[in-house]
Write an enzyme that holds these catalytic residues in place. Structure first.
Site, PDB file in Angstrom:
ATOM      1  N   ASP A 164     -43.961 -22.139   5.833  1.00 41.50           N
ATOM      2  CA  ASP A 164     -44.314 -22.983   6.971  1.00 41.50           C
ATOM      3  C   ASP A 164     -43.247 -22.897   8.060  1.00 41.50           C
ATOM      4  O   ASP A 164     -42.045 -22.893   7.780  1.00 41.50           O
ATOM      5  CB  ASP A 164     -44.459 -24.432   6.495  1.00 41.50           C
ATOM      6  CG  ASP A 164     -45.264 -25.283   7.453  1.00 41.50           C
ATOM      7  OD1 ASP A 164     -45.744 -24.749   8.468  1.00 41.50           O
ATOM      8  OD2 ASP A 164     -45.418 -26.490   7.182  1.00 41.50           O
ATOM      9  N   ILE A 165     -43.683 -22.839   9.313  1.00 43.86           N
ATOM     10  CA  ILE A 165     -42.785 -22.873  10.473  1.00 43.86           C
ATOM     11  C   ILE A 165     -43.014 -24.215  11.149  1.00 43.86           C
ATOM     12  O   ILE A 165     -44.126 -24.512  11.601  1.00 43.86           O
ATOM     13  CB  ILE A 165     -43.084 -21.726  11.455  1.00 43.86           C
ATOM     14  CG1 ILE A 165     -43.066 -20.375  10.725  1.00 43.86           C
ATOM     15  CG2 ILE A 165     -42.092 -21.741  12.607  1.00 43.86           C
ATOM     16  CD1 ILE A 165     -41.762 -20.006  10.099  1.00 43.86           C
ATOM     17  N   ASP A 225     -50.514 -25.466  12.500  1.00 39.60           N
ATOM     18  CA  ASP A 225     -50.344 -25.911  13.882  1.00 39.60           C
ATOM     19  C   ASP A 225     -50.776 -24.783  14.814  1.00 39.60           C
ATOM     20  O   ASP A 225     -50.932 -23.627  14.396  1.00 39.60           O
ATOM     21  CB  ASP A 225     -48.896 -26.332  14.162  1.00 39.60           C
ATOM     22  CG  ASP A 225     -47.879 -25.246  13.862  1.00 39.60           C
ATOM     23  OD1 ASP A 225     -47.898 -24.210  14.559  1.00 39.60           O
ATOM     24  OD2 ASP A 225     -47.062 -25.417  12.938  1.00 39.60           O
ATOM     25  N   SER A 266     -48.200  -8.427  19.671  1.00 41.92           N
ATOM     26  CA  SER A 266     -48.641  -7.059  19.432  1.00 41.92           C
ATOM     27  C   SER A 266     -47.924  -6.422  18.262  1.00 41.92           C
ATOM     28  O   SER A 266     -48.452  -5.495  17.642  1.00 41.92           O
ATOM     29  CB  SER A 266     -48.388  -6.194  20.676  1.00 41.92           C
ATOM     30  OG  SER A 266     -49.438  -6.309  21.587  1.00 41.92           O
ATOM     31  N   GLY A 302     -45.359 -28.085  13.438  1.00 40.34           N
ATOM     32  CA  GLY A 302     -45.107 -29.184  12.517  1.00 40.34           C
ATOM     33  C   GLY A 302     -45.494 -28.767  11.116  1.00 40.34           C
ATOM     34  O   GLY A 302     -45.872 -27.618  10.872  1.00 40.34           O
ATOM     35  N   GLU A 323     -47.428  -0.143  23.959  1.00 36.52           N
ATOM     36  CA  GLU A 323     -48.331  -0.735  22.969  1.00 36.52           C
ATOM     37  C   GLU A 323     -48.710   0.272  21.897  1.00 36.52           C
ATOM     38  O   GLU A 323     -48.660  -0.013  20.696  1.00 36.52           O
ATOM     39  CB  GLU A 323     -49.590  -1.258  23.662  1.00 36.52           C
ATOM     40  CG  GLU A 323     -50.560  -1.927  22.721  1.00 36.52           C
ATOM     41  CD  GLU A 323     -49.909  -3.096  22.025  1.00 36.52           C
ATOM     42  OE1 GLU A 323     -49.606  -2.978  20.822  1.00 36.52           O
ATOM     43  OE2 GLU A 323     -49.675  -4.110  22.695  1.00 36.52           O
ATOM     44  N   GLY A 355     -47.537 -27.988   7.939  1.00 36.83           N
ATOM     45  CA  GLY A 355     -48.911 -27.548   7.782  1.00 36.83           C
ATOM     46  C   GLY A 355     -49.360 -26.692   8.947  1.00 36.83           C
ATOM     47  O   GLY A 355     -48.554 -26.154   9.709  1.00 36.83           O
ATOM     48  N   ASP A 375     -47.552  -0.001  17.918  1.00 33.82           N
ATOM     49  CA  ASP A 375     -48.533  -0.090  16.837  1.00 33.82           C
ATOM     50  C   ASP A 375     -48.305   1.014  15.800  1.00 33.82           C
ATOM     51  O   ASP A 375     -48.311   0.770  14.589  1.00 33.82           O
ATOM     52  CB  ASP A 375     -49.949   0.015  17.403  1.00 33.82           C
ATOM     53  CG  ASP A 375     -50.363  -1.204  18.205  1.00 33.82           C
ATOM     54  OD1 ASP A 375     -49.678  -2.233  18.113  1.00 33.82           O
ATOM     55  OD2 ASP A 375     -51.369  -1.123  18.929  1.00 33.82           O
TER      56      ASP A 375
END
Length: 495
Positions: A454-455, A470, A416, A466, A216, A468, A220
């Site tokens: 958008d995904i 989500d 992360s 979907g 981690e 917009g 980072d």
């Protein structure tokens, strides 16, 4: 223990959009000296010691033997064993004298059991493989990316490197070795970043092995540091307790020496694992961060809508569920190092991980989400709450980040990686703007499709992606140049 006090009464009079300096934050939202004196006198009367006090952070640090502490706060202190290690726990509610009820907002440190988990996923073997536009169960690394390659795919701001900015990284374990940092950045053709460490509540830079929390810490450092190579990195090491977590974030927000303009947090846990006082206190610190123009990015979790609870209900991760942070979910990308052919919700199955997200059971929908079309919670009762995440970015280990940890070259994914990725973007934006971008959420939700991509495909368990917003990928993944344009058009609250 840390005793956290209420802010000065005048703090409630601050108007929306107020921007303060850290000195003004201390003066306007710090503790009342009379409150500090009253709580200190209570501690002394109970035979406890005063170790530290900080008006700006509204905290007093006290200590004493177990019997006196238990009597002072009306709790039972017990020993408990977790994974072969002994910790202190408490049973019973914390009680304080009636005269101090309005003064004290929380008492932290009675319980020192682990509070949070790092949200990273290792994929091995760490060997590059052919790219493919077809998604299948993640049994091989389809393609690994360096963080700068992902930044270019996401159209991060060019011509700046984060110079003049400081990025705070909150770490609750593990550590880094300067030799690994140097070798990694040399491999990228970059100078290693300037790194400072701040030790909080006895936390230490303590690297051990690559399969520990070192993954981690190094993720980072290497992601944020290579996306914004001119920025200074400040690593705040604290114990993995609610007290350590809270004090590390508070230290970063109030740090007048390092003055970070963005804070990246890749640790968290399901809301159900937190006390109400801890969530309330941390959310207040995040609100203070917004007041001084500091952006906070938080990983939304790597275990889908279940958040590793396993009770058949949907859960969101905290601190990502705080309304005062930018919650970062996960996607999986396919394509080349220059083109994305497909991007969808990260969900590689139970063993491969999935984007955390859902509807908070604690926090109400914030004003900036009023027009986002949030669904009701998937849990019985259909509660309406704060929606998580706000945005998303590459997080699947199958399209993960090439990093170096404890002398090993590895591919790591997880949300992360998304928190420091966007923290690096904020450092670039701040340099380009000549001011802090501050709390980004109102701008992102206000700009809508103009600042994000958008995904629309995939699921994280209880929720599906979907058009917009989500509960899998939020608004979508950030387009760096488009967000810069939105910030140039609209000054964020607090700027």
């Amino acid at each position: 223990m840390t005793v956290r006090l209420r802010p000065l009464p005048a703090a409630g009079e601050l108007s929306a959009g107020t921007l303060l300096s850290r000195a003004e934050l201390r003066a306007m939202r710090g503790a009342d000296p009379a409150d500090l004196a009253a709580v200190e006198q209570f501690a002394l009367d109970q035979g406890l010691d005063i170790l530290d006090r900080e008006i700006g952070e509204r905290r007093i640090v006290i200590a004493g033997d177990a019997a006196r502490v238990a009597a002072a706060f009306g709790v039972n202190l017990v020993r408990c064993d977790i994974d072969g290690r002994t910790y202190r726990g408490r049973t019973g509610p914390i009680t304080i004298p009636a005269r101090l009820e309005a003064l004290i907002e929380g008492v932290f440190g009675l319980d020192d059991r682990p509070q949070a988990q790092p949200h990273f996923r290792v994929f091995e073997p760490a060997a590059p493989a052919r790219a493919t536009g077809a998604f299948r169960p993640a049994t091989v690394v389809e393609r690994s990316y360096t963080p700068p390659q992902v930044a270019r795919l996401y159209d991060f701001v060019a011509g700046v490197d984060g110079s003049g900015q400081a990025i705070a990284l909150i770490e609750l374990g593990g550590g880094y070795r300067p030799a690994d940092v140097g070798a990694y950045f040399e491999g990228l053709g970059l100078a290693p970043p300037a790194i400072s460490t701040v030790l909080v509540d006895g936390g230490r830079n303590e690297p051990t092995t690559a399969d520990s929390a070192d993954g981690e810490v190094m993720l980072d450092i290497e992601v944020a540091g290579s996306v914004a190579p001119g920025a200074r990195l400040v690593v705040y090491f604290a114990p993995n307790t609610d007290r350590g977590f809270l004090d590390a974030i508070s230290r970063a927000v109030h740090d007048t020496t390092n003055r970070p303009s963005v804070i990246s947090i890749s640790w968290g846990g399901p809301e159900s694992a937190w006390t109400a006082q801890a969530m309330r206190a941390m959310d207040q610190v995040f609100a203070d961060a917004a007041l001084v123009g500091v952006t906070v990015t938080c990983a939304s979790g790597d275990n889908g809508s279940d958040d590793r609870v396993g009770d058949g209900r949907a859960h969101v991760d905290f601190p990502a569920s705080s309304p005062n942070v930018l919650a970062c979910g996960g996607t999986r990308i396919a394509g080349s190092v220059t083109t994305i052919s497909d991007e969808r919700t990260w969900n590689d199955g139970a063993s491969g991980g999935a984007s955390g997200g859902g509807i908070s059971e604690v926090f109400a929908p914030p004003p900036y989400q009023s027009g986002a079309g949030l669904p009701a919670s998937a849990n019985p009762g259909g509660r309406m709450g704060r929606g998580v995440p706000d945005v998303a970015g590459d997080a699947s280990p199958a399209s993960g980040y090439a990093v170096r940890v404890d002398g090993r070259d590895m591919v790591i994914g997880g949300t992360s990686a998304v928190a420091p990725l966007y923290a690096g973007l904020v450092a670039l934006l701040n340099q380009k703007l000549g001011r802090t971008a501050g709390f980004l959420n109102p701008v992102l939700y206000g700009a809508g499709p103009a600042a994000v991509r958008d995904i629309t495909e995939g699921s994280n368990g209880a929720y599906s992606a979907g058009s917009g917003w989500d509960a899998c990928t939020g608004l979508g993944r950030i387009d760096g140049v488009a967000l810069l344009a939105a910030l140039e058009r609209t000054r964020t609250p607090g700027n």
